[in-house]
Design an enzyme around this catalytic site. Structure first.
Site, PDB file in Angstrom:
ATOM      1  CD  GLU B  60      -7.669   8.458  -3.611  1.00  0.00           C
ATOM      2  OE1 GLU B  60      -7.850   9.014  -4.475  1.00  0.00           O
ATOM      3  OE2 GLU B  60      -8.132   7.267  -3.666  1.00  0.00           O
ATOM      4  CG  HIS B 129      -3.979  -2.360  -4.435  1.00  0.00           C
ATOM      5  ND1 HIS B 129      -3.766  -1.929  -5.816  1.00  0.00           N
ATOM      6  CD2 HIS B 129      -4.811  -2.019  -3.832  1.00  0.00           C
ATOM      7  CE1 HIS B 129      -4.988  -1.182  -5.903  1.00  0.00           C
ATOM      8  NE2 HIS B 129      -5.560  -1.439  -4.897  1.00  0.00           N
TER       9      HIS B 129
END
Lengths: 325, 325
Positions: B60, B129
């Protein structure tokens, strides 16, 4: 070994002298509180920047660290604008908004010095991606210290640059100390260059005190990158003659270590080689030194007389606003 | 007028911008060959090729750093971070680099960069999530934050984000991907920074977004049967926040409720409450009510997840309490 042409040697020596003088002056100004905050000086590491810059051409880009004044001078950031930025003046290279740790001058390809250890490394991948997508042939250089090779972004960046065969030069200035900690207390490998093997790219070890050795290694990596063969990790073995930052007297260094490294001053190494080759004598060197000092003093005096930014600048450039907005 | 899903709106917006501007590139984890883990981006690789549409490693920091470097050197990258919960993994690049790059360089660069991520709960994805990211990102001047709630807004705001010369984070709600809606034939990029009154009403203003918007609209329908007319505002853009639209509604209804899919502390509803208190206090006939997750987290177990997210009956109950106050 690779050598620079006479003109390039003269330029490298000239800029190394300017960089050395500028750093000494910056330290004085900080201690006199004419510059605020902190600073991280580069004496001892000049050849890393000058040798690399000599291998680049217009259109190539550089991201670097908060110990980055030598990179800025190597790339040709004007001394006046550098000194004005140190003092937070409106005519500084970042209009005074960056300061010592954020010298940026896109006009010479310097995309920015970064105050987050390793934060600049992935940014170079983006400049390289632009070159790859647009087919410009440009390369992206990123300088960092050996301490930065322990952060995640370093490993992510090397991995992705290798997978995408991006034209990047990862230039590690291994000056033996990550802030106050000697490298081998925090890093399990003897040489940073071996980390390249994990990412299937060449890892090269170079004498970072020798501008021409740096130039040679950088030139090979640049050629490889321009040819589409991907990135290279170059470890420049070097040393910082001063502490980590403004107030650090570096008591953690073993006795005698600095003296040993001072014998390998990058300016003296290039000077001696030029004298040996009949390209320079002591009188000319003194003249060059004086010229560098004069240029630095001129920049300091000029910067001191320049105005600070107006307060409207505080809220300008947070966002780009188009003319119509 | 065509009917499309929120999911289809994303890929249509990306494709239309990529067709309009060769500088738009798109990359992220599993976005190219697989077409995205939510099947949001199929066909882009086939249509625009592997130079402009790329799968990345699971990296990321490198993804965002690369996007930044590309943006400041002439591309208009769109980077996907898959789940918004992964934004914190790249927080240095987003907060210290992307948001500040233009400012600390004194305006030397534009940063035309779009980051996409899927957020939100209600689908049994568990604690790591299911989060919403707006409130995390609102404390960083330099960023724009967009949260579309309908297919038409998804299409228009994503196109608007890609055309922006500033960094924009577009947050897509996972629970809305199958939502259908009308897309006008002449749909184009929408300007950022404008809230939308989705339902007009005289009695109380509900300020909300995405999944909570649709639940609030259901609650408003139920409340209308009891004679309470809610004005429902879709925030759409959290930075910059469209204060004027919210204050104009408060001036009309004199009551305000925020419905947030987020924990209470330092959640965006606090900014709305602050706006009402500092600029709309004279219009307030009752204290501001914030409906959110309190101090709790999203658990996996269905009854726990269903309870922590504001639902239609809780929203209706809280609005009634505000009307009684």
């Amino acid at each position: 070994m690779t050598t620079l042409a006479l003109e390039a040697r003269q330029a490298a020596l000239h800029r190394m002298l300017e960089s050395r003088m500028a750093e000494e002056k910056i330290q004085e100004l900080f201690l006199a509180n004419l510059i605020r905050g902190t600073t991280h000086l580069s004496p001892g590491q000049e050849a890393c920047a000058m040798g690399t810059a000599a291998a680049l051409r217009p259109g190539d880009t550089v991201t670097c660290t908060y110990r980055g004044h030598h990179h800025a001078i190597a790339l040709g950031v004007p001394l006046r604008r550098l000194m004005a930025e140190m003092m937070g003046k409106a005519s500084g290279s970042c209009g005074g908004k960056g300061g010592s740790m954020h010298i940026t001058d896109a006009s010479v390809g310097l995309l920015g010095a970064n105050a987050i250890v390793g934060g600049q490394i992935p940014i170079a991948l983006g400049a390289a991606l632009t070159a790859q997508v647009k087919g410009t042939g440009a390369v992206a250089v990123t300088f960092f210290g050996e301490g930065a090779t322990n952060i995640g972004a370093f490993h992510e960046a090397l991995n992705m640059a290798s997978v995408w065969k991006l034209p990047v030069l990862f230039m590690c200035e291994n000056n033996l100390y990550g802030e106050y900690s000697v490298w081998n207390k925090t890093t399990p490998v003897q040489d940073i260059a071996v980390r390249a093997a994990s990412y299937a790219m060449p890892g090269v070890i170079v004498d970072g005190q020798d501008a021409e050795a740096v130039y040679g290694a950088a030139s090979e990596a640049v050629a490889r990158a321009r040819a589409g063969d991907g990135p290279t990790l170059i470890e420049l073995k070097t040393y910082r003659f001063r502490g980590h930052s403004r107030t650090d007297m570096a008591p953690y260094r073993p006795a005698g270590e600095l003296d040993e490294w001072l014998k390998r001053d990058p300016i003296e190494i290039l000077k001696a080689r030029m004298i040996a080759d009949g390209q320079l004598d002591e009188v000319e060197f003194e003249e060059l030194s004086r010229a560098a000092e004069t240029a630095v003093m001129d920049a300091v005096e000029w910067a001191r007389s320049e105005p600070f930014p107006t307060l409207e600048e505080m809220t300008k450039d947070i966002y780009y606003e188009s003319a119509g907005a | 007028m065509t009917e499309i899903t929120y999911r289809e709106a994303v890929v249509r917006a990306l494709a239309d911008e990529m067709a309009a501007d060769p500088n738009v590139v798109f990359f992220g984890e599993d976005v190219a060959e697989a077409g995205g883990v939510f099947k949001v981006t199929p066909g882009l690789l086939e249509r625009f090729g592997p130079v402009r549409v790329r799968d990345t490693p699971i990296s990321e920091q490198a993804i965002i750093g690369t996007a930044l470097g590309a943006a400041i050197t002439g591309l208009r990258p769109v980077a996907e971070l898959m789940f918004a919960d992964f934004i914190p993994v790249a927080m240095d690049q987003i907060v210290n680099q992307v948001a500040k790059y233009r400012y600390m360089s004194g305006g030397q660069f534009i940063v035309p960069l779009t980051i996409r991520a899927a957020q939100g709960g209600g689908n049994g994805f568990g604690t790591q999530h299911s989060q919403c990211a707006e409130s995390w990102l609102m404390n960083f001047p330099g960023l724009k934050v967009v949260s579309p709630s309908t297919p038409a807004d998804m299409y228009g705001l994503l196109r608007g984000a890609i055309r922006e010369d500033n960094p924009v984070i577009v947050l897509e709600h996972k629970g809305l991907y199958n939502l259908k809606g009308e897309l006008p034939d002449d749909a184009g990029p929408l300007p950022l920074g404008q809230a939308k009154v989705v339902r007009a009403g005289r009695d109380v203003t509900i300020v909300t977004s995405q999944l909570m918007l649709h639940r609030s609209l259901e609650a408003a329908d139920a409340l209308a049967k009891d004679g309470i007319e809610c004005e429902v505002i879709d925030v759409r853009c959290f930075a910059p926040l469209d204060s004027a639209t919210i204050l104009a509604s408060l001036a009309k209804t004199n009551r305000i409720v925020t419905v947030e899919e987020a924990p209470h502390s330092a959640g965006w509803g606090g900014d709305i409450a602050s706006l009402a208190a500092t600029e709309g206090a004279y219009w307030l006939a009752a204290p501001v009510k914030r409906v959110n997750m309190g101090g709790a987290l999203v658990a996996y177990s269905p009854p726990l997840e269903d309870e922590v997210l504001p639902n239609v009956s809780r929203i209706a109950r809280e609005v009634k309490a505000v009307m009684a106050g």
